[in-house]
Scaffold this motif. Structure first.
Motif, PDB file in Angstrom:
ATOM      1  N   TYR A  27       5.778   3.485   2.915  1.00  0.00           N
ATOM      2  CA  TYR A  27       5.257   2.953   1.653  1.00  0.00           C
ATOM      3  C   TYR A  27       3.880   3.553   1.411  1.00  0.00           C
ATOM      4  CZ  TYR A  27       8.810  -0.712   1.230  1.00  0.00           C
ATOM      5  OH  TYR A  27       9.988  -1.402   1.082  1.00  0.00           O
ATOM      6  N   THR A  46       3.875  -3.901   5.065  1.00  0.00           N
ATOM      7  CA  THR A  46       4.913  -2.900   4.822  1.00  0.00           C
ATOM      8  C   THR A  46       6.203  -3.250   5.567  1.00  0.00           C
ATOM      9  OG1 THR A  46       4.004  -1.463   6.564  1.00  0.00           O
ATOM     10  CG2 THR A  46       3.315  -1.020   4.291  1.00  0.00           C
ATOM     11  N   GLN A  56       9.501   1.489  -3.760  1.00  0.00           N
ATOM     12  CA  GLN A  56       8.085   1.847  -3.884  1.00  0.00           C
ATOM     13  C   GLN A  56       7.456   1.229  -5.133  1.00  0.00           C
ATOM     14  OE1 GLN A  56       6.029   3.504  -1.715  1.00  0.00           O
ATOM     15  NE2 GLN A  56       4.380   3.045  -3.150  1.00  0.00           N
TER      16      GLN A  56
END
Length: 97
Positions: A27, A46, A56
């Motif tokens: 990410y 994350t 994303q």
């Protein structure tokens, strides 16, 4: 879309097709002013986002929202502090210092 009783593999395939990064550490954090994030916190965030299947774009929107909330809380805290100091100065006068 997988059914409720779908396997973890089926869900992972679905999330991947909809843009979830292959691994949590892939990410990319958006540029957010005045938001310092601890590395452990980032890692946990994350990992959670990946587990939830966020892509994303969803991750970036969540981070932007979080930064806006943080900025609002900081502004409110600063205002409350200034109000409290003003009240004390008014009450104590020259003895405030």
């Amino acid at each position: 879309m997988p059914k409720e009783d779908a396997s973890e593999t089926e869900w992972n395939d679905f999330y991947s097709k909809w843009g979830r990064p292959g691994k949590a550490d892939e990410y990319k954090f958006p540029e957010l002013k005045n938001l310092a994030l601890d590395e452990d916190w980032k890692k946990n965030l994350t990992a959670m986002s990946h587990g939830l299947g966020l892509n994303q774009k969803q991750f970036e929107k969540m981070m932007t929202w979080g930064a806006q909330q943080q900025a609002g809380l900081e502004a409110k805290s600063t205002q409350e502090r200034e109000t409290a100091i003003g009240s004390l100065k008014s009450e104590w006068g020259y003895a405030f210092d």
